[in-house]
Design an enzyme around this catalytic site. Sequence first.
Site, mmCIF file in Angstrom:
data_model
loop_
_atom_site.group_PDB
_atom_site.id
_atom_site.type_symbol
_atom_site.label_atom_id
_atom_site.label_comp_id
_atom_site.label_asym_id
_atom_site.label_seq_id
_atom_site.Cartn_x
_atom_site.Cartn_y
_atom_site.Cartn_z
ATOM 1 C CB CYS A 112 79.004 107.309 46.251
ATOM 2 S SG CYS A 112 79.125 108.965 46.917
ATOM 3 C CB CYS A 159 77.036 108.030 49.191
ATOM 4 S SG CYS A 159 76.951 109.087 47.745
#
Length: 106
Positions: free
Chosen positions: A27, A30
Site C-alpha cells: 500500500c 501506507c
Amino acid sequence: MTFTDQNVHDIIASGQPVVIDFWATWCAPCVRMSPIVEELAKEYEGKAVIGKYNIEEENDLAAEYRIMSIPTILFFKNGEQVASLRLAGAQTKATLEERINQLIGL
C-alpha cells in the site's frame, strides 16, 4: 510499536490512549505514512501507545473492526474504540496530531 493479534487486545484493555495504523507493504499511501506514524510514536511516548498493525501478517483485529481499506487509523481509550476519531486514507502529520491530542484529552 507493532501490534499483533496476540498483543493488541491487552494493550487496548490497558485503558491508555492507543492509536493503531492498519497498513500493508504493498500500500503506497501506507508506506508514505510510516515515517509519520513512527515519529508520532516517539513524540507521544508515555502519553499514548502508537503503532502499526500489518494486515498481511495479522487479520483478526482487521476483521473485528471491519477494516475495508488501508490505511485506516483507529483510536482507543479506556478499552473502547473512539469511533468519532477514526480516519481512512493517507493523513498529514498535523491531522494525526490533532486526533491524538483529542484522544488524550478525552
